[in-house]
Design an enzyme around this catalytic site. Structure first.
Site, PDB file in Angstrom:
ATOM      1  N   GLY A 146     -47.762-134.164 -70.949  1.00  0.00           N
ATOM      2  CA  GLY A 146     -47.846-133.635 -72.300  1.00  0.00           C
ATOM      3  C   GLY A 146     -46.456-133.433 -72.889  1.00  0.00           C
ATOM      4  N   CYS A 147     -46.409-133.230 -74.200  1.00  0.00           N
ATOM      5  CA  CYS A 147     -45.120-133.088 -74.888  1.00  0.00           C
ATOM      6  C   CYS A 147     -44.427-131.780 -74.517  1.00  0.00           C
ATOM      7  CB  CYS A 147     -45.309-133.201 -76.392  1.00  0.00           C
ATOM      8  SG  CYS A 147     -46.628-132.166 -77.079  1.00  0.00           S
ATOM      9  N   TYR A 148     -45.131-130.661 -74.609  1.00  0.00           N
ATOM     10  CA  TYR A 148     -44.536-129.381 -74.206  1.00  0.00           C
ATOM     11  C   TYR A 148     -44.111-129.391 -72.733  1.00  0.00           C
ATOM     12  CZ  TYR A 148     -45.803-126.676 -78.447  1.00  0.00           C
ATOM     13  OH  TYR A 148     -45.896-126.165 -79.723  1.00  0.00           O
ATOM     14  N   THR A 150     -43.202-131.880 -70.863  1.00  0.00           N
ATOM     15  CA  THR A 150     -42.034-132.737 -70.667  1.00  0.00           C
ATOM     16  C   THR A 150     -40.749-131.986 -70.989  1.00  0.00           C
ATOM     17  OG1 THR A 150     -43.265-134.785 -71.095  1.00  0.00           O
ATOM     18  CG2 THR A 150     -40.883-134.852 -71.422  1.00  0.00           C
ATOM     19  N   ALA A 151     -40.686-131.381 -72.171  1.00  0.00           N
ATOM     20  CA  ALA A 151     -39.478-130.660 -72.572  1.00  0.00           C
ATOM     21  C   ALA A 151     -39.225-129.461 -71.662  1.00  0.00           C
ATOM     22  CB  ALA A 151     -39.595-130.207 -74.020  1.00  0.00           C
TER      23      ALA A 151
END
Length: 343
Positions: A146-148, A150-151
Site C-alpha cells: 500500500g501507499c502509506y 511503503t512510505a
C-alpha cells in the site's frame, strides 16, 4: 514482454499505462475494465493520439494466452478473486490491491471484505522492492504494498532492523493527497469538502495498520502495536509520513544518517537527504522516488523521520513496475528513471 492491465480506468491503472507505454522491455498487449470496447482516451483524454487501445472485459484465459505478466489494478475485494483465476496459468501476477497482503482473518477484520483463499495469500510475496528483492525475483505472484505502508516502512526499516529503538514507541503521522482515495465519487473527496481543508480520517482503524505492523514484525520480533493516524491533504497526489521513535541509547543525527545512507546506498529510488534538509511531496511528484530526512532531538532522545512518496507512483504503479523489472532480472529503474515533476 507482453503486459496486460486489469482495472485501467482507475488512477493506478492510468499511471501503469503512462509508465509502460515508454518502457523499453514491456509492451502493453491489452487493457481491461468492465467498460467493454471503449477507447481508453475517452476515459482519459490526455491519452488521445498517444495510446489508442480499447478496453476489453477481463477474460483470464485470453489474457494469459497473450501476455507474460498481468497487473491487477482493481479495487480490494475484486483482485483476490481475479488472482485466483490466473494462479494456475503461465503468467506472472502483480496485485496492486490489498487482497493478498494479509492473512485472510486479519484482512477480513480490517477491510470488512471477504478475503482471498489462504493458499493464495500464503503464496504471494510482499513486494516492498528494496527489502524483499530476492523473494520478488523468484516469485510469480506479488502483493504490491500500500501507499502509506511503503512510505512508512522505508522510513522506519533501518532503525527497526538495527534494534536501536523502543519497539513500543512508534507513532506515525501520515498525510495523503486526495487521489489516494481513488477515482470514485464521494462527498468526502469532493472539491468543496477538500479544498482549503485538512482533516483526519479512520482514526486508529486504517486498514494499512496491520500491513505495516506485519512487516515491522518480520524485521524485529520484539515489535509492539504502533499508533498510526492518517490525514487528507488538499492536494492531488503525494504522501508525507512523519514517524516518531524513542532511541534506546544516545545517537546523533549524523550517526543515523550514516546508517540510512549505508542501508540504501545501492537502491536508486531511495534518496536520504543531507543533515537539516527535509523532503516535501512536490519534490517526488510523478516519480518513483522515496525521499527521507532525519533529525534527533537530544532533549527527548527521540528520532523524527520524514519520508515522502508519490502515492500513485512509488505507492502504487511505479513500485509495481519496479517489481516487474526485478521479476525479469532487469535493473530496478528500467523504464522508471525519470525526474520528478516540478513545480
Amino acid at each position: 514482454m507482453k503486459v496486460s492491465v486489469v482495472g485501467t480506468t482507475g488512477y493506478g491503472g492510468a499511471e501503469l499505462i503512462r509508465i509502460l507505454h515508454n518502457h523499453p522491455e514491456f509492451e502493453i498487449e491489452s487493457i481491461h475494465s468492465t467498460k467493454d470496447d471503449l477507447p481508453i482516451w475517452q476515459e482519459y483524454p490526455h491519452l488521445y493520439n498517444i495510446f489508442d487501445k480499447k478496453l476489453e472485459k477481463p477474460i483470464p484465459e485470453k489474457i494469459a494466452e497473450h501476455s507474460n505478466i498481468v497487473f491487477l489494478a482493481t479495487p480490494s475485494g475484486i483482485s483476490g478473486n481475479l488472482a485466483s483465476e490466473f494462479i494456475d496459468m503461465n503468467i506472472k501476477i502483480i496485485d496492486l490491491s490489498g487482497d493478498l497482503r494479509l492473512p485472510p482473518k486479519v484482512y477480513k477484520e480490517w477491510y470488512k471484505l471477504e478475503p482471498a483463499i489462504q493458499a493464495l495469500s500464503e503464496k504471494a510475496v510482499y513486494g516492498l522492492s528494496e527489502w524483499n528483492f530476492e523473494k520478488i525475483k523468484k516469485s510469480s505472484l506479488i502483493a504490491n504494498p500500500g501507499c502509506y505502508p511503503t512510505a512508512t516502512l522505508l522510513g522506519l526499516a533501518p532503525v527497526v532492523k538495527a534494534g536501536i529503538i523502543d519497539t513500543a514507541s512508534i507513532i506515525v503521522d501520515a498525510k495523503s493527497g486526495v487521489s489516494g482515495a481513488g477515482r470514485s465519487l464521494s462527498r468526502n473527496t469532493s472539491f468543496s469538502e477538500t479544498n482549503e481543508n485538512f482533516k483526519v480520517y479512520k482514526v486508529n482503524e486504517h486498514q494499512h495498520t496491520p500491513e505495516i505492523e506485519q512487516q515491522l514484525g518480520f524485521w524485529n520480533s520484539e515489535m509492539k502495536p504502533i499508533t498510526f493516524t492518517t490525514h487528507l491533504l488538499p492536494i492531488t497526489r503525494g504522501i508525507l509520513v512523519t514517524s516518531y521513535v524513542q532511541l534506546l541509547t544516545e545517537y546523533t543525527t549524523t550517526q543515523l544518517l550514516e546508517l540510512y545512507q549505508e542501508t540504501y546506498d545501492s537502491h536508486p529510488f531511495i534518496r536520504v537527504r543531507p543533515e537539516n534538509n527535509f523532503p516535501s511531496v512536490k519534490e517526488v511528484a510523478g516519480s518513483n522516488y522515496c525521499d527521507i530526512g532525519l533529525k534527533v532531538d537530544p532533549r527527548t532522545g527521540r528520532l523524527t523521520i520524514i519520508s515522502v512518496i508519490d502515492n500513485l507512483m512509488k505507492g502504487a504503479a511505479g513500485q509495481a513496475v519496479q517489481n516487474a523489472n526485478i521479476m525479469y532480472g532487469m535493473k530496478d529503474n528500467t523504464g522508471l528513471d525519470f525526474t520528478p515533476l516540478y513545480p
